[in-house]
Write a protein that holds these residues in place. Structure first.
Motif, PDB file in Angstrom:
ATOM      1  N   UNK A  95       0.846  -1.188   0.000  1.00  0.00           N
ATOM      2  CA  UNK A  95       0.000   0.000   0.000  1.00  0.00           C
ATOM      3  C   UNK A  95       0.884   1.240   0.000  1.00  0.00           C
ATOM      4  N   UNK A  96       0.806   2.065  -1.054  1.00  0.00           N
ATOM      5  CA  UNK A  96       1.582   3.314  -1.046  1.00  0.00           C
ATOM      6  C   UNK A  96       1.038   4.271  -0.002  1.00  0.00           C
ATOM      7  N   UNK A  97       1.936   4.965   0.667  1.00  0.00           N
ATOM      8  CA  UNK A  97       1.581   5.909   1.725  1.00  0.00           C
ATOM      9  C   UNK A  97       2.075   7.292   1.321  1.00  0.00           C
ATOM     10  N   UNK A  98       1.144   8.243   1.263  1.00  0.00           N
ATOM     11  CA  UNK A  98       1.486   9.629   0.949  1.00  0.00           C
ATOM     12  C   UNK A  98       1.334  10.541   2.170  1.00  0.00           C
ATOM     13  N   UNK A  99       0.450  10.171   3.089  1.00  0.00           N
ATOM     14  CA  UNK A  99       0.142  11.003   4.245  1.00  0.00           C
ATOM     15  C   UNK A  99       0.174  10.128   5.497  1.00  0.00           C
ATOM     16  N   UNK A 100       0.878  10.573   6.523  1.00  0.00           N
ATOM     17  CA  UNK A 100       0.942   9.856   7.794  1.00  0.00           C
ATOM     18  C   UNK A 100      -0.013  10.481   8.807  1.00  0.00           C
ATOM     19  N   UNK A 101      -0.507   9.693   9.766  1.00  0.00           N
ATOM     20  CA  UNK A 101      -1.369  10.255  10.807  1.00  0.00           C
ATOM     21  C   UNK A 101      -0.600  11.177  11.740  1.00  0.00           C
ATOM     22  N   UNK A 102      -1.214  12.311  12.066  1.00  0.00           N
ATOM     23  CA  UNK A 102      -0.650  13.291  12.994  1.00  0.00           C
ATOM     24  C   UNK A 102      -1.779  13.795  13.875  1.00  0.00           C
ATOM     25  N   UNK A 103      -1.513  13.976  15.167  1.00  0.00           N
ATOM     26  CA  UNK A 103      -2.526  14.520  16.081  1.00  0.00           C
ATOM     27  C   UNK A 103      -1.820  15.372  17.127  1.00  0.00           C
ATOM     28  N   UNK A 104      -1.845  16.694  16.932  1.00  0.00           N
ATOM     29  CA  UNK A 104      -1.116  17.586  17.824  1.00  0.00           C
ATOM     30  C   UNK A 104      -1.650  19.008  17.646  1.00  0.00           C
ATOM     31  N   UNK A 105      -1.797  19.722  18.757  1.00  0.00           N
ATOM     32  CA  UNK A 105      -2.161  21.136  18.687  1.00  0.00           C
ATOM     33  C   UNK A 105      -3.649  21.373  18.595  1.00  0.00           C
ATOM     34  N   UNK A 106      -3.999  22.625  18.268  1.00  0.00           N
ATOM     35  CA  UNK A 106      -5.384  23.046  18.170  1.00  0.00           C
ATOM     36  C   UNK A 106      -5.975  22.722  16.813  1.00  0.00           C
TER      37      UNK A 106
END
Length: 301
Positions: A123-134
């Motif tokens: 599976x090609x990955x272009x975007x990684x999960x991120x969870x930070x800030x407002x």
């Protein structure tokens, strides 16, 4: 309107605005991980489907589509691999040949005898999960506005840009409505830019899908997102209906309290609307729908 031929001289633009705030660490549905993980999987799946739809069966990917993905959280800006502030949108052939990486993942697939088996796939990955800030939603729309304006000026004969904002909370940097309204006024000769909004939730409550009015929405934030959303053009109405959703001529591109399956459907509908052809199984309304996100999507009766 919304009927321009899409080809290499007249590509379409799909822009995703992706909430990457701290609250995206919350779980989302059953068995799909956090909101940030499931949303990243959905975005990668939609991009992969867009690559397929711009491929005529060989190895060459034709530039029928340009894609931009802006994240907003602790920072705001382009997050699609290969993009940067000076080149925030990329032609689909660049996207296809330049993923961040290719992962090997285990997927569930039909075994041909009515059961399900697990198989390994790349599976090609272009975007990684991120969870930070407002949740600086206004900043995300503000950064996207000049990019969309410039694109419209450079592609006056193209299908209008499609902007999909996916969020799980209220904007923390002010009201994004004015800039969203300005973006909806941007246009090509084929019509005004389309702005759609999807709300994610971890709570057990009935979703509101493609409503025609804000009457059934329970809070001011939901009504604001509804007001920010464009009416679905005919191709999107047809795509939604083919997935089993009930839509009306005045239905808007707005989902509130959306579950993972609905977000996957909607992002795929967006790629269908912005590309000239679509493999039929991407929008198959019958049976179980499973895709490269690894998330089970039950068929809709």
């Amino acid at each position: 309107m919304y009927s321009a031929e899409i080809n290499r001289k007249q590509p379409a633009l799909l822009m995703l605005l992706v909430d990457q705030s701290y609250s995206m660490l919350e779980p989302w549905g059953q068995g799909v991980g956090s909101k940030s993980e499931a949303l990243a999987a959905a975005v990668n799946n939609a991009i992969g489907n867009a690559v397929l739809m711009c491929n005529k069966g060989g190895e060459k990917v034709y530039n029928y589509l340009e894609i931009g993905v802006f994240g907003y959280g602790a920072t705001t800006g382009p997050i699609l691999h290969g993009a940067d502030p000076n080149r925030p949108i990329l032609p689909i052939d660049d996207v296809a040949t330049n993923p961040r990486r290719v992962d090997t993942v285990r997927r569930r697939a039909p075994d041909g005898a009515g059961g399900v088996i697990e198989i390994e796939q790349t599976a090609p990955i272009w975007v990684d999960p991120v969870a930070d800030g407002g949740t600086p939603m206004a900043a995300a729309f503000t950064q996207a506005e000049p990019v969309i304006e410039t694109w419209c000026a450079a592609h006056p004969k193209s299908y209008p840009p499609l902007i999909i904002n996916v969020t799980d909370g209220a904007s923390t940097d002010g009201d994004p409505s004015p800039v969203a309204a300005r973006i909806r006024e941007l246009r090509t000769d084929d019509g005004q830019a389309l702005v759609f909004n999807l709300h994610l939730s971890a709570i057990a409550a009935l979703p509101v899908i493609f409503p025609t009015s804000a009457a059934g929405l329970t809070d001011s934030y939901a009504r604001m997102l509804f007001d920010m959303s464009s009416i679905l053009p005919p191709a999107m109405l047809d795509a939604a209906a083919s997935c089993g959703y009930s839509v009306q001529p005045e239905s808007r591109g707005f989902l509130f309290n959306a579950a993972a399956a609905e977000v996957l459907d909607f992002l795929n509908m967006g790629t269908v609307a912005a590309t000239p052809t679509a493999p039929q199984d991407l929008l198959d309304p019958a049976g179980d729908r499973r895709d490269d996100s690894g998330i089970d999507r039950p068929g809709i009766a």
